[in-house]
Design an enzyme around this catalytic site. Structure first.
Site, mmCIF file in Angstrom:
data_model
loop_
_atom_site.group_PDB
_atom_site.id
_atom_site.type_symbol
_atom_site.label_atom_id
_atom_site.label_comp_id
_atom_site.label_asym_id
_atom_site.label_seq_id
_atom_site.Cartn_x
_atom_site.Cartn_y
_atom_site.Cartn_z
ATOM 1 N N GLU A 140 0.995 -1.600 -0.025
ATOM 2 C CA GLU A 140 0.063 0.202 -0.145
ATOM 3 C C GLU A 140 0.791 1.269 -0.227
ATOM 4 O OE1 GLU A 140 -2.646 0.271 3.471
ATOM 5 O OE2 GLU A 140 -2.848 2.116 2.769
ATOM 6 N N ARG A 165 5.022 -12.680 9.758
ATOM 7 C CA ARG A 165 5.180 -11.107 10.113
ATOM 8 C C ARG A 165 7.077 -11.220 10.248
ATOM 9 N NH1 ARG A 165 3.478 -6.225 9.600
ATOM 10 N NH2 ARG A 165 1.286 -6.263 8.400
ATOM 11 N N LYS A 170 4.409 1.106 9.041
ATOM 12 C CA LYS A 170 4.548 2.100 8.803
ATOM 13 C C LYS A 170 3.972 3.340 9.290
ATOM 14 C CE LYS A 170 3.288 0.226 4.948
ATOM 15 N NZ LYS A 170 2.852 0.320 3.491
HETATM 16 P P1 ATP Z 1 2.411 -1.980 7.627
HETATM 17 O O1 ATP Z 1 1.641 -2.253 9.169
HETATM 18 O O2 ATP Z 1 3.917 -1.901 8.257
HETATM 19 O O3 ATP Z 1 2.067 -0.865 7.612
HETATM 20 P P2 ATP Z 1 1.566 -3.905 5.866
HETATM 21 O O4 ATP Z 1 1.854 -4.877 5.580
HETATM 22 O O5 ATP Z 1 0.163 -2.785 6.497
HETATM 23 O O6 ATP Z 1 2.484 -3.132 6.819
HETATM 24 P P3 ATP Z 1 1.622 -3.686 2.879
HETATM 25 O O7 ATP Z 1 2.287 -2.048 2.395
HETATM 26 O O8 ATP Z 1 0.352 -3.467 2.903
HETATM 27 O O9 ATP Z 1 2.261 -3.085 5.090
HETATM 28 O O10 ATP Z 1 2.424 -4.612 3.279
HETATM 29 C C1 ATP Z 1 2.810 -4.819 1.147
HETATM 30 C C2 ATP Z 1 3.076 -6.678 1.534
HETATM 31 O O11 ATP Z 1 4.018 -6.246 2.591
HETATM 32 C C3 ATP Z 1 2.057 -7.947 2.785
HETATM 33 O O12 ATP Z 1 2.516 -8.278 1.375
HETATM 34 C C4 ATP Z 1 2.738 -7.410 3.997
HETATM 35 O O13 ATP Z 1 2.313 -8.452 4.475
HETATM 36 C C5 ATP Z 1 4.422 -7.551 3.704
HETATM 37 N N1 ATP Z 1 5.032 -7.180 4.786
HETATM 38 C C6 ATP Z 1 4.816 -6.279 5.942
HETATM 39 N N2 ATP Z 1 5.256 -6.005 6.569
HETATM 40 C C7 ATP Z 1 5.729 -7.347 6.907
HETATM 41 C C8 ATP Z 1 6.948 -7.422 7.295
HETATM 42 N N3 ATP Z 1 6.691 -7.079 9.242
HETATM 43 N N4 ATP Z 1 7.053 -9.286 7.818
HETATM 44 C C9 ATP Z 1 6.708 -9.670 6.539
HETATM 45 N N5 ATP Z 1 5.963 -9.185 5.965
HETATM 46 C C10 ATP Z 1 5.587 -7.908 5.967
HETATM 47 MG MG MG Z 2 -1.424 -1.735 6.009
#
Ligand code: ATP
Ligand code: MG
Length: 551
Positions: A33, A257, A267
């Site tokens: 995102e 994660r 983020k």
């Molecule tokens: P955040 O909580 O940091 O905003 P998010 O999962 O909302 O993380 P996205 O941009 O939606 O961030 O994630 C893009 C991809 O990266 C998704 O497939 C997500 O599952 C993966 N991802 C995000 N954070 C992690 C993490 N800490 N470990 C492994 N994969 C991750």
């Molecule tokens: Mg997200």
């Protein structure tokens, strides 16, 4: 130990799927995102998704999951592309969930026509209240009884902008008694009169995550849709929508994660650190973002190696950031150019040295036979590290002390004869003598010394700024610690040394260069360097001093 690495559980699934002929090639996607910069957790997901198609054939799409107009920005899109490329991966198609808005709208209409979606005028509080609890079924309201025609008409009007934000939603009609709360008539669309970074003002209704993500997977024929564990309960809805819409059957798989010690990785929290000035931007070298690690001097190879080493897990755990640093050291040791920089200078004068223009040869990298050597001008006046001298040393201090001898790296053995002090009793200079027969490479002095010091020539050395970084947080498990994560910020995470002295060769340093400043760690040029003003970031120390000091 066998050299062959065992497969992770996702690789096992893929191998079975290929062996059974279910797929000829696999297609994965990385779906960020664009609401922030990518961090180390994303790096693990990138390495997994791109790594699978690299290994098994097929391809990976980069899909921006940009269905939330309020938090998303083009700046983030650009940074994400740069980071994925920098990590060494190539996507097949650059795609945007927002490009599917028309298609998703058509999917919604299809559900309405099948009697599987309805427009609900309830407030979000009413919807939440009617949903029930995990132990009590929810109940439907009168809006669920609307006719297909009424729903079609209202949905068109929602799109046309006839209604205010929050006044109506489109919900799937599934099962208000499901044990999975997400199946209790989940919201598919909401009204949001907001400008979108790509579709502008074309839309005022936006699909929810669950009605965009899986459908985007299907549109792209993604075979293995990999996400993190918190999406396990979403899988049932993911599959229901595929079945009812009769679209390509992508499959969702979940992995844990990845979190690192001494940092935060969401983020939302990283944005707070930036906005509230705890760091000086998303790429502040103390941040766990990919752009920060790049600025700090980490190499893509070391990050990939780290992701490979930690593998893919089914349970969440904290990964020791020390392992990442280990991978960085291993890689930098092979490629970094050795240079000499004195961080805290103490002048020495070699009283018996009178030669002009004598150079010594110093190897650029003993680990790399092809890296050659460079010439350094030796001289009468040099700087050494202040901590390499002690006036009253303890027994095993093999560095410089009155009457004691050391070798100057790639040059001569010297002996300290006299300590010069100012009125406040501070040591300001050492008078030394050198042993002419002891030159490195042609040493016939027969003298053996235990210490070798780095040094710079006082007349040719250039002043540089050095930034030394420590962990951004003081506790291992920041998210698990009591109270606010910001309570645990390490106030001494950045130490700026304004006036270090570097050998003049460093004037030619480029951003891509990696250096080992002898005995001080690995360094790279910082992006804020300009013209004469050179700034170097310490990537990592030479040894894991942290583990020793804190265990
Ligand atoms: P955040 O909580 O940091 O905003 P998010 O999962 O909302 O993380 P996205 O941009 O939606 O961030 O994630 C893009 C991809 O990266 C998704 O497939 C997500 O599952 C993966 N991802 C995000 N954070 C992690 C993490 N800490 N470990 C492994 N994969 C991750
Ligand atoms: Mg997200």
């Amino acid at each position: 130990m066998s050299e062959e690495k065992s497969l992770n559980f996702i690789e096992e699934i893929v191998e079975q799927d290929l062996a059974s002929g279910k797929y000829k090639n696999i297609i994965t996607r990385f779906p960020p995102e664009p609401n922030g910069y990518l961090h180390m957790g994303h790096a693990t997901s990138i390495c997994l998704n791109f790594g699978l198609t690299k290994k098994y054939g097929g391809y990976t799409n980069l899909r921006f999951d940009d269905t939330n107009p309020v938090t998303e920005e083009t700046e983030y899109v650009e940074s994400i592309k740069e980071d994925v490329k920098w990590l060494g991966f190539e996507w097949k198609h650059e795609l945007y969930a927002s490009d599917y808005f028309e298609q998703l709208y058509a999917f919604a209409v299809k559900l309405i026509k099948k009697g599987l979606a309805y427009v609900d005028d309830s407030t979000s509080e009413e919807i939440a209240e009617q949903k029930g609890t995990p132990t009590q079924p929810g109940r439907r309201n009168q809006y669920a009884e609307r006719s297909i025609d009424t729903n079609l008409e209202l949905f068109v009007q929602m799109r046309e902008g006839k209604y205010a934000d929050g006044s109506k939603v489109l919900r799937a009609k599934i099962d208000m008694a499901s044990s999975n709360m997400l199946m209790r008539d989940p919201i598919l669309y909401r009204i949001k009169h907001a400008h979108h970074h790509r579709t502008g003002d074309n839309w005022c209704i936006y699909p929810m995550y669950d009605f965009a993500h899986g459908q985007s997977d299907s549109i792209e024929n993604i075979t293995h849709s990999i996400c993190t564990l918190e999406f396990i309960p979403h899988r049932e809805l993911y599959n229901w929508l595929i079945k009812e819409l009769d679209i390509y059957p992508s499959h969702q798989y979940e992995f844990a994660r990845r979190n690192l010690t001494y940092t935060v990785m969401s983020k939302r929290k990283l944005l707070q650190l930036v906005n509230e000035g705890f760091v000086d931007g998303w790429d502040d070298p103390r941040m766990p973002t990919i752009s920060a690690m790049r600025r700090r001097g980490f190499t893509p190879a070391s990050i990939r190696e780290f992701c490979d080493k930690i593998g893919v897990a089914k349970r969440e755990n904290l990964v020791d950031v020390g392992l990442l640093e280990f991978c960085v050291r291993e890689d930098l040791n092979k490629i970094a150019l050795r240079r000499m920089v004195v961080l805290d200078p103490l002048k020495i004068v070699i009283t018996n040295y009178d030669k002009e223009g004598e150079v010594v040869l110093s190897e650029n990298n003993p680990e790399d036979a092809n890296s050659g050597s460079r010439e350094i001008l030796f001289g009468k006046e040099l700087f050494i590290e202040r901590e390499d001298f002690m006036e009253n040393p303890p027994k095993k201090f093999f560095r410089l002390a009155p009457g004691q001898m050391v070798r100057l790296k790639s040059a001569y053995i010297i002996k300290c004869d006299e300590v010069v002090k100012d009125e406040q009793d501070n040591v300001i200079e050492l008078k030394c003598t050198y042993i002419p027969e002891s030159k490195s490479g042609s040493d016939t002095s027969g003298i053996h010394v235990k210490g070798t010091l780095h040094w710079v020539n006082a007349t040719t050395a250039i002043p540089v700024q050095i930034n030394l970084y420590d962990r951004l947080f003081t506790v291992e498990d920041v998210d698990g610690a009591e109270g606010e994560f910001k309570d645990y910020i390490n106030k001494n995470s950045l130490q700026v040394i304004a006036n270090a002295y570097a050998e003049p060769d460093l004037r030619n340093a480029n951003m891509q260069d990696r250096f080992q400043f002898l005995r001080k760690g690995y360094f790279c040029l910082d992006k804020n360097s300009a013209g004469e003003k050179l700034i170097f970031n310490r990537t990592v120390t030479l040894k894991d001093t942290w583990a020793k000091a804190n265990k």
